[in-house]
Design an enzyme around this catalytic site. Structure first.
Site, PDB file in Angstrom:
ATOM      1  N   GLY A 142     -31.462 -62.495  18.126  1.00 10.20           N
ATOM      2  CA  GLY A 142     -31.798 -63.792  17.564  1.00 10.20           C
ATOM      3  C   GLY A 142     -33.117 -64.272  18.131  1.00 10.20           C
ATOM      4  O   GLY A 142     -33.820 -63.532  18.825  1.00 10.20           O
TER       5      GLY A 142
ATOM      6  N   ALA B 241     -31.947 -64.952  22.003  1.00 11.59           N
ATOM      7  CA  ALA B 241     -30.976 -64.111  22.698  1.00 11.59           C
ATOM      8  C   ALA B 241     -30.859 -62.765  22.002  1.00 11.59           C
ATOM      9  O   ALA B 241     -31.264 -62.607  20.853  1.00 11.59           O
ATOM     10  CB  ALA B 241     -29.611 -64.792  22.712  1.00 11.59           C
ATOM     11  N   LYS B 242     -30.295 -61.819  22.732  1.00  9.46           N
ATOM     12  CA  LYS B 242     -29.910 -60.568  22.098  1.00  9.46           C
ATOM     13  C   LYS B 242     -28.450 -60.317  22.439  1.00  9.46           C
ATOM     14  O   LYS B 242     -27.926 -60.827  23.426  1.00  9.46           O
ATOM     15  CB  LYS B 242     -30.813 -59.413  22.521  1.00  9.46           C
ATOM     16  CG  LYS B 242     -30.741 -59.000  23.956  1.00  9.46           C
ATOM     17  CD  LYS B 242     -31.694 -57.825  24.201  1.00  9.46           C
ATOM     18  CE  LYS B 242     -31.760 -57.489  25.672  1.00  9.46           C
ATOM     19  NZ  LYS B 242     -32.630 -56.362  25.927  1.00  9.46           N
ATOM     20  N   VAL B 243     -27.803 -59.527  21.588  1.00  9.72           N
ATOM     21  CA  VAL B 243     -26.392 -59.232  21.777  1.00  9.72           C
ATOM     22  C   VAL B 243     -26.246 -57.729  21.988  1.00  9.72           C
ATOM     23  O   VAL B 243     -26.766 -56.926  21.212  1.00  9.72           O
ATOM     24  CB  VAL B 243     -25.541 -59.696  20.577  1.00  9.72           C
ATOM     25  CG1 VAL B 243     -24.076 -59.395  20.809  1.00  9.72           C
ATOM     26  CG2 VAL B 243     -25.735 -61.191  20.330  1.00  9.72           C
TER      27      VAL B 243
ATOM     28  N   LYS C  11     -23.859 -61.571  24.981  1.00 10.04           N
ATOM     29  CA  LYS C  11     -25.028 -62.351  24.577  1.00 10.04           C
ATOM     30  C   LYS C  11     -25.869 -62.573  25.823  1.00 10.04           C
ATOM     31  O   LYS C  11     -25.381 -63.126  26.811  1.00 10.04           O
ATOM     32  CB  LYS C  11     -24.589 -63.686  23.973  1.00 10.04           C
ATOM     33  CG  LYS C  11     -25.720 -64.532  23.445  1.00 10.04           C
ATOM     34  CD  LYS C  11     -25.148 -65.769  22.759  1.00 10.04           C
ATOM     35  CE  LYS C  11     -26.213 -66.627  22.137  1.00 10.04           C
ATOM     36  NZ  LYS C  11     -25.629 -67.775  21.427  1.00 10.04           N
TER      37      LYS C  11
ATOM     38  N   ASP D  97     -24.714 -74.998  13.071  1.00  7.96           N
ATOM     39  CA  ASP D  97     -25.497 -73.865  12.574  1.00  7.96           C
ATOM     40  C   ASP D  97     -24.572 -72.918  11.812  1.00  7.96           C
ATOM     41  O   ASP D  97     -24.707 -71.704  11.892  1.00  7.96           O
ATOM     42  CB  ASP D  97     -26.184 -73.137  13.732  1.00  7.96           C
ATOM     43  CG  ASP D  97     -27.322 -72.227  13.269  1.00  7.96           C
ATOM     44  OD1 ASP D  97     -27.847 -72.434  12.150  1.00  7.96           O
ATOM     45  OD2 ASP D  97     -27.673 -71.298  14.010  1.00  7.96           O
TER      46      ASP D  97
END
Length: 190
Positions: free
Chosen positions: A37, A40-42, A57, A147
């Site tokens: 995102g 962040a990254k997952v 996350k 969101d």
């Protein structure tokens, strides 16, 4: 009927732990990045001792985003619903925060719709009822997602639905209006 992953996952914890002992990498083995995102990254990871697959996350700490990150963690600790992804653990170090969450093996609702071309009315109704159940649960606790979009709803091969990504969520009191705009502009009302 529970999937193989659901059989090995621990039940959602109503009070996820915050761990500062050890490091993330001493507890989890990262396999690959499964999402990214704007902040962040997952990651897909396995717990070193149990082998349990989890979604992680990863957020970088900085002064601008630290408060919203902690708000997300605090809100997710209050949530325990079958159609909302569960937060299992939070690990924090000097530069990063790791949210260890249940792994939802599937795809975003957006991808699901796109790949199938369309969804029949009965299936759409079932998906919508699950989303509505999750949103109603949150609103009953004074939590607003802010969101909610097809990118933040996961669906697995068994049609299990999970609402994800509470980064922009907030708490409010009944009857109080929120006045701050947030979320993806393209999903906002005209």
């Amino acid at each position: 009927m529970p999937t193989e992953i659901e059989k090995v996952l621990p039940p959602p914890s109503p009070d996820p732990s915050i761990s500062q002992e050890g490091t993330f990498h001493s507890q989890y083995k990262v396999l690959k990045t499964i999402g990214k995102g704007s902040h962040a990254k997952v990651l897909l990871a396995h717990h070193q001792l149990t082998g349990t697959p989890v979604a992680v996350k990863v957020l970088r700490k900085n002064k601008q985003w630290f408060r919203p990150v902690m708000t997300e963690a605090n809100i997710m600790r209050k949530i325990n619903h079958p159609n909302i992804v569960s937060l299992l653990q939070v690990i924090e170090n000097k530069t990063r925060i790791y949210f260890i969450m249940e792994l939802v093996e599937g795809q975003e609702l957006y991808q699901y719709i796109r790949e199938s071309g369309h969804i029949e009315e009965d299936e759409a109704r079932q998906i919508f009822e699950k989303i509505l159940s999750a949103v109603s649960y949150c609103h009953g606790k004074g939590i607003v997602h802010r969101d909610l979009k097809v990118d933040n709803i996961m669906i697995d091969k068994n049609k299990k639905v999970k609402v994800i990504d509470f980064q922009l969520s907030t708490e409010t009191q009944p009857g109080h209006m929120l006045n701050q705009h947030c979320g993806a502009y393209s999903f906002g009302s005209p």
